[in-house]
Design a protein around this motif. Sequence first.
Motif, short mmCIF file in Angstrom:
data_model
loop_
_atom_site.label_atom_id
_atom_site.label_comp_id
_atom_site.label_asym_id
_atom_site.label_seq_id
_atom_site.Cartn_x
_atom_site.Cartn_y
_atom_site.Cartn_z
N ILE A 4 -22.83 -27.29 -15.46
CA ILE A 4 -22.83 -26.91 -14.05
C ILE A 4 -21.90 -27.86 -13.31
CG2 ILE A 4 -24.21 -26.64 -11.96
CD1 ILE A 4 -26.62 -26.08 -13.74
N ILE A 5 -20.89 -27.32 -12.67
CA ILE A 5 -19.88 -28.11 -11.96
C ILE A 5 -20.02 -27.87 -10.46
CG2 ILE A 5 -17.44 -28.66 -11.74
CD1 ILE A 5 -18.48 -29.11 -14.56
N ALA A 6 -20.30 -28.92 -9.71
CA ALA A 6 -20.39 -28.82 -8.25
C ALA A 6 -19.05 -29.19 -7.63
CB ALA A 6 -21.49 -29.75 -7.73
N VAL A 7 -18.48 -28.26 -6.87
CA VAL A 7 -17.18 -28.48 -6.21
C VAL A 7 -17.43 -28.66 -4.72
CG1 VAL A 7 -14.88 -27.56 -5.78
CG2 VAL A 7 -16.04 -27.06 -7.95
N THR A 8 -17.04 -29.80 -4.18
CA THR A 8 -17.25 -30.03 -2.75
C THR A 8 -16.21 -29.25 -1.94
OG1 THR A 8 -15.83 -31.99 -2.66
CG2 THR A 8 -18.16 -32.32 -3.21
N MET A 9 -16.60 -28.85 -0.75
CA MET A 9 -15.77 -27.98 0.07
C MET A 9 -14.49 -28.66 0.56
SD MET A 9 -16.93 -26.23 3.68
CE MET A 9 -17.29 -27.84 4.40
N GLY A 10 -14.53 -30.00 0.74
CA GLY A 10 -13.40 -30.67 1.36
C GLY A 10 -13.44 -30.49 2.87
N ASP A 11 -12.37 -30.88 3.53
CA ASP A 11 -12.29 -30.72 4.98
C ASP A 11 -12.14 -29.24 5.30
OD1 ASP A 11 -11.14 -30.55 7.72
OD2 ASP A 11 -11.12 -32.74 7.55
N PRO A 12 -13.06 -28.66 6.09
CA PRO A 12 -12.98 -27.23 6.39
C PRO A 12 -11.75 -26.83 7.20
CG PRO A 12 -14.64 -28.29 7.77
CD PRO A 12 -14.22 -29.30 6.75
N ALA A 13 -11.09 -27.80 7.82
CA ALA A 13 -9.87 -27.50 8.58
C ALA A 13 -8.63 -27.56 7.71
CB ALA A 13 -9.73 -28.48 9.75
N GLY A 14 -8.80 -27.91 6.44
CA GLY A 14 -7.67 -28.02 5.53
C GLY A 14 -7.64 -26.90 4.52
N ALA A 28 -11.66 -16.55 -15.85
CA ALA A 28 -11.73 -17.50 -16.96
C ALA A 28 -12.60 -18.70 -16.63
CB ALA A 28 -10.32 -17.96 -17.34
N LEU A 29 -12.73 -19.03 -15.36
CA LEU A 29 -13.52 -20.19 -14.96
C LEU A 29 -14.96 -20.07 -15.44
CD1 LEU A 29 -13.73 -22.84 -13.32
CD2 LEU A 29 -14.27 -21.44 -11.32
N TYR A 30 -15.52 -18.88 -15.31
CA TYR A 30 -16.92 -18.68 -15.67
C TYR A 30 -17.14 -18.59 -17.18
CZ TYR A 30 -17.83 -17.97 -10.72
OH TYR A 30 -17.95 -18.15 -9.37
N ASP A 31 -16.05 -18.52 -17.92
CA ASP A 31 -16.17 -18.54 -19.38
C ASP A 31 -16.46 -19.93 -19.90
OD1 ASP A 31 -15.64 -15.83 -19.50
OD2 ASP A 31 -13.49 -16.12 -19.81
N THR A 32 -16.10 -20.95 -19.12
CA THR A 32 -16.20 -22.32 -19.60
C THR A 32 -17.22 -23.19 -18.86
OG1 THR A 32 -14.34 -22.91 -18.16
CG2 THR A 32 -13.83 -22.35 -20.45
N CYS A 33 -17.65 -22.76 -17.67
CA CYS A 33 -18.60 -23.58 -16.92
C CYS A 33 -19.39 -22.72 -15.93
CB CYS A 33 -17.88 -24.70 -16.17
SG CYS A 33 -16.87 -24.14 -14.78
N LYS A 34 -20.32 -23.36 -15.27
CA LYS A 34 -21.10 -22.72 -14.21
C LYS A 34 -20.76 -23.42 -12.89
CE LYS A 34 -24.98 -21.64 -17.31
NZ LYS A 34 -26.43 -21.88 -17.59
N PRO A 35 -19.81 -22.86 -12.15
CA PRO A 35 -19.34 -23.55 -10.94
C PRO A 35 -20.11 -23.13 -9.69
CG PRO A 35 -17.92 -21.69 -11.39
CD PRO A 35 -18.98 -21.67 -12.46
N LEU A 36 -20.29 -24.07 -8.78
CA LEU A 36 -20.84 -23.76 -7.47
C LEU A 36 -20.16 -24.65 -6.44
CD1 LEU A 36 -23.04 -26.19 -6.47
CD2 LEU A 36 -24.35 -25.18 -8.33
N VAL A 37 -20.21 -24.22 -5.20
CA VAL A 37 -19.60 -24.96 -4.10
C VAL A 37 -20.69 -25.67 -3.32
CG1 VAL A 37 -18.18 -24.83 -2.02
CG2 VAL A 37 -17.75 -23.26 -3.92
N VAL A 38 -20.44 -26.89 -2.91
CA VAL A 38 -21.33 -27.61 -2.01
C VAL A 38 -20.61 -27.73 -0.66
CG1 VAL A 38 -22.60 -29.74 -1.55
CG2 VAL A 38 -22.36 -28.90 -3.90
N GLY A 39 -21.16 -27.09 0.35
CA GLY A 39 -20.50 -27.11 1.65
C GLY A 39 -21.08 -26.06 2.58
#
Length: 347
Positions: A4-14, A28-39
């Motif tokens: 499970i890979i948590a990806v932070t949103m970063g600056d919302p204005a960027g 292809a991303l979902y073939d190798t991991c379980k991604p989610l966004v934190v934001g």
Amino acid sequence: MKPIIAVTMGDPAGIGPEIIVKSFSKGALYDTCKPLVVGDASTIQDSIDRLGIDLKVNVIDKVEDAVFNIESIDVFDLDNVDLDQLELGKVSAMAGKAAFESVVKAIELALANKVDATVTAPINKESINLAGHHYSGHTEIYADYTDTKKFAMLLVEKDLRVIHVTTHVALRQACDMIKKDRVIDVISLLHDACVQFGIEKPKIGVAGLNPHAGDGGLFGTEDDLEISPAVREAIALGFNVEGPVPPDTMFAKAVQGYYDGCVAMYHDQGHIPFKMIGFKWDNENKIMESVKGVNITLGLPIIRTSVDHGTAFEIAGQGIASEDALDLAIDYAIPMAKNRILKSRDN
């Protein structure tokens, strides 16, 4: 085994939300991991709408509710952006607060073993400081919130791997921070990272601080008094290391594979050669056509990889930002997470 890979949103204005949506839209991303966004879920939805991509947002408040489905983007929603107040491409305390909170939440999830690795989208240091969070970058936030004392920034692009003895400090201050013990710690961190990447006996080059690595004390004494003793001790500890090497020749040899990893003394000494091979500028259209390269924080109890570019406020919301660096950051996080999972099982 999909971490499970948590990806932070970063600056919302960027460009963070935009490159996340582009990256997550690839099957292809979902073939190798379980991604989610934190934001902020509304910000991710806004980017989806702007790009015209057929995706939904699955709003969650705990990782267990993520579906990890290519038809949707799981967003651990912090509900901390007012889109009516958000100005793309502008520095603001609201955006800085939202970006900071997404990083902290990702760290909390990783420390609680709810996610296996974290990947960070770009933040704006001015916005974060306006929000009252006085950090010079992601690296320092992660070190503080994980109570880590020995850490360093590693940049990776193709065969070039560059770690930094100092990073986000004034150049005058960086010179005073070049100490033997710190150089040895960084050499050790780089060696261990290279081994984790599959390089059994990495050869490491250590850059000099001054022109010509001090030239016997003619151009400064730091190379002779701090860096050389560190290299000698590292060799005695069993590391395959050379230095101090004049950086104007060390990096030329490194990009051709002579060194498996390089130790840079300060921020720009390592970043300039790294970005020379990873960034591609389109002079006709006056835009950065491609930005590649991964930023990895070493020494942490959790995994953190990142893009190594900024928020690109000048093109935010235009749909032209490249997701290449984010794809690579996720690609690096996956095997590191798998390796950590296997080690925890063995223990």
